[in-house]
Scaffold this active site. Structure first.
Site, short mmCIF file in Angstrom:
data_model
loop_
_atom_site.label_atom_id
_atom_site.label_comp_id
_atom_site.label_asym_id
_atom_site.label_seq_id
_atom_site.Cartn_x
_atom_site.Cartn_y
_atom_site.Cartn_z
CD GLU A 119 -24.08 -14.26 -58.33
OE1 GLU A 119 -24.38 -13.96 -57.04
OE2 GLU A 119 -23.40 -13.98 -59.20
CG ASN B 81 -25.52 -16.11 -64.87
OD1 ASN B 81 -25.02 -16.92 -65.69
ND2 ASN B 81 -24.99 -15.12 -64.41
CG HIS C 284 -16.63 -15.28 -61.89
ND1 HIS C 284 -15.83 -14.26 -62.56
CD2 HIS C 284 -17.90 -15.19 -61.64
CE1 HIS C 284 -16.92 -13.56 -62.97
NE2 HIS C 284 -18.20 -13.85 -62.46
CD GLU D 274 -21.42 -13.33 -64.25
OE1 GLU D 274 -20.54 -13.01 -63.35
OE2 GLU D 274 -22.51 -13.14 -64.21
CG ASP E 195 -13.02 -13.71 -64.18
OD1 ASP E 195 -13.49 -14.63 -63.33
OD2 ASP E 195 -13.56 -12.21 -63.75
O1 G3I Z 1 -21.00 3.08 -58.97
C1 G3I Z 1 -20.43 3.16 -57.76
C2 G3I Z 1 -19.79 4.50 -57.78
O2 G3I Z 1 -20.60 5.60 -57.76
C3 G3I Z 1 -18.87 4.54 -56.72
O3 G3I Z 1 -17.82 5.62 -56.58
C4 G3I Z 1 -17.81 3.38 -56.51
C5 G3I Z 1 -16.88 3.22 -55.30
O4 G3I Z 1 -16.74 1.84 -54.82
O5 G3I Z 1 -18.59 2.29 -56.54
C6 G3I Z 1 -19.28 2.06 -57.68
O6 G3I Z 1 -20.23 0.86 -57.73
C7 G3I Z 1 -19.54 -0.48 -57.94
C8 G3I Z 1 -20.05 -1.20 -59.04
O7 G3I Z 1 -19.37 -2.26 -59.35
C9 G3I Z 1 -19.97 -0.10 -60.29
O8 G3I Z 1 -18.66 -0.30 -60.65
C10 G3I Z 1 -19.56 -1.05 -56.83
O9 G3I Z 1 -18.84 -0.46 -55.52
C11 G3I Z 1 -19.11 -2.55 -57.05
O10 G3I Z 1 -19.21 -3.39 -55.85
C12 G3I Z 1 -19.57 -3.09 -58.17
O11 G3I Z 1 -19.02 -4.37 -58.50
C13 G3I Z 1 -19.87 -5.13 -59.39
C14 G3I Z 1 -20.15 -6.38 -58.95
O12 G3I Z 1 -20.76 -7.23 -59.77
C15 G3I Z 1 -21.04 -6.44 -57.70
O13 G3I Z 1 -21.52 -7.40 -57.26
C16 G3I Z 1 -18.87 -5.40 -60.65
O14 G3I Z 1 -18.31 -4.36 -61.40
C17 G3I Z 1 -19.42 -6.55 -61.49
O15 G3I Z 1 -18.67 -6.85 -62.54
C18 G3I Z 1 -19.85 -7.73 -60.72
O16 G3I Z 1 -20.37 -8.54 -61.42
C19 G3I Z 1 -20.96 -9.87 -60.97
C20 G3I Z 1 -22.04 -10.43 -61.78
O17 G3I Z 1 -23.13 -9.23 -61.84
C21 G3I Z 1 -22.72 -11.45 -61.25
N1 G3I Z 1 -21.68 -12.82 -61.06
C22 G3I Z 1 -20.63 -12.19 -60.22
C23 G3I Z 1 -19.93 -10.88 -61.09
C24 G3I Z 1 -18.56 -10.64 -60.31
O18 G3I Z 1 -18.67 -10.37 -58.85
#
Ligand code: G3I
Length: 400
Positions: free
Chosen positions: A214, A255, A291, A319, A321
């Site tokens: 990105e 990506n 997405h 990715e 969806d």
């Molecule tokens: O690990 C913490 C946990 O300790 C805490 O309790 C919890 C409370 O909110 O948060 C957890 O972290 C989260 C993390 O995912 C793991 O689950 C973050 O808040 C959350 O923001 C994070 O979201 C991820 C997101 O990227 C962040 O930008 C998504 O799972 C993940 O699927 C998403 O993936 C991205 C790609 O990397 C890049 N392209 C877009 C895609 C979708 O956003």
């Protein structure tokens, strides 16, 4: 039991007894107390012990032989034949894989892993979070690979390819990187050390790496993050060269999202890629995140894919969806089926499109609802790990 009590119980039961579940609705399963018959034109079909679902009669599996119906004709909306799966179909059609993202917290859900581990369904895994910078180098020079290793080992055990995600991204950075007051020379060393250590750790296990993730804003300008602000565009080549040296056999990707339609952002990516190739920087592919929104799949997607493969690069859907307003209406799910088919078909039509990854396969673990309030239902499997019409859209494209 007194008569009045009996009557009250019967009266309470009547609405359930008379009501019928709608098409795609639940009609049975352990602990389920709702209607167990389906509206006309649909058949209650057991998906697993916990979930039976009203499938349209045309999509329901044939009843047992004793009732001896005529064999159903396979149509685009029929389930895939048993023994097949998305990855099997993709490979039969000449692609390298059909895969999915997954995340470490989901791996204790055995109903989930029963599907994830099936390499006929998924031939490739992407870690949704556990190879990102905050997870792998939370403090400078201290690397933790346990989460990433769990997914790499799972892919290996399942005979699935692995996509590494990612080396350099503005998001999910530890604060020592995001807020570091680096000189250009210092940040170069930081990037080289991070990419080199990360990619080396998984050397020989990864099919492709999202080395840079990105880099652009939606208007095609460069994202103003610590990397660009300190090194201008040079950080891209620095990361790619470090990754190539660390694992010469891994395919190296840039990506991004919203590059799936012709326009400023796709043009910016094309120009970057042309420049990198002209400069001899190692680069093998471009990842299109995809997405999307139901009913709004970009019509120029295939054209854009071809613009990149014309440069000699491979491309992949990394990715995918397709989200909608929740709860999803039947018409939205029907449109979503068409949209999944359209997107997968675009990859099928482009020889250099090597594979397709969905950003987790089930709504149960989709990132969408927590980011887009009131939206979701974006994956081909629903919250209950039951296939949605979208699955049949993918099958139709992979089988065409
Ligand atoms: O690990 C913490 C946990 O300790 C805490 O309790 C919890 C409370 O909110 O948060 C957890 O972290 C989260 C993390 O995912 C793991 O689950 C973050 O808040 C959350 O923001 C994070 O979201 C991820 C997101 O990227 C962040 O930008 C998504 O799972 C993940 O699927 C998403 O993936 C991205 C790609 O990397 C890049 N392209 C877009 C895609 C979708 O956003």
């Amino acid at each position: 039991m007194q008569l009045s009590t009996t009557f009250a119980l019967l009266a309470a039961a009547v609405p359930y007894a008379l009501a019928q579940a709608q098409v795609w609705g639940q009609c049975g399963g352990i602990g389920f107390t709702g209607p167990t018959t389906c509206v006309a034109g649909s058949v209650c079909t057991e998906q697993n012990s916990y979930y039976s679902q009203c499938l349209p009669s045309s999509a329901a599996p044939p009843p047992p032989p004793s009732s001896a119906p005529p064999a159903p004709t396979t149509t685009a909306s029929s389930p895939a034949p048993s023994g097949s799966g998305l990855n099997s179909l993709a490979k039969a059609a000449g692609k390298l894989y059909f895969g999915t993202a997954t995340d470490n917290g989901e791996l204790s859900d055995t109903a989930y892993t029963a599907i994830l581990d099936n390499n006929k369904e998924f031939g490739q895994l992407s870690p949704a979070n556990s190879m990102k910078w905050d997870a792998t180098e939370p403090t400078r020079g201290t690397f933790t690979f346990s989460g990433g290793d769990q997914i790499a080992n799972l892919a290996k055990a399942n005979g699935q390819l692995l996509r590494g995600h990612n080396c350099v991204w503005y998001n999910q950075l530890p604060s020592w990187v995001a807020n570091g007051q680096f000189t250009a020379a210092d940040l170069t060393t930081v990037i080289q050390n991070h990419c080199s250590t990360l990619v080396s750790h998984y050397k020989g296990q990864v099919y492709s790496w999202d080395v840079v993730n990105e880099p652009f804003n939606d208007d095609g300008t460069w994202r103003q993050d610590v990397f660009f602000n300190t090194l201008n565009t040079d950080y891209v080549a620095i990361a790619l060269k470090a990754a190539r040296a660390a694992d010469p056999n891994a395919k190296l990707y840039i990506n991004d999202y919203n590059i799936e339609q012709t326009g400023a952002k796709a043009t910016a990516m094309l120009n970057l890629v042309k420049q990198l190739l002209a400069d001899g920087v190692p680069l093998d592919g471009v990842g299109f995140q995809c997405h999307f929104i139901v009913g709004a799949v970009p019509s120029s997607f295939q054209t854009v894919l071809e613009q990149f493969t014309a440069l000699g690069l491979e491309v992949a859907i990394t990715e995918l969806d397709i989200r909608t307003t929740t709860p999803a209406s039947q018409s939205a799910l029907a449109q979503q089926q068409k949209d999944y088919q359209t997107v997968v078909q675009a990859c099928m039509n482009v020889k250099g499109c090597v594979g397709i990854t969905i950003w987790d396969f089930t709504d149960k673990y989709s990132w969408v609802p927590s980011t887009f309030s009131g939206q979701g239902a974006a994956c081909p499997w629903d919250q209950n790990l039951v296939k949605k019409p979208a699955y049949n859209g993918i099958v139709a494209a992979l089988s065409a």
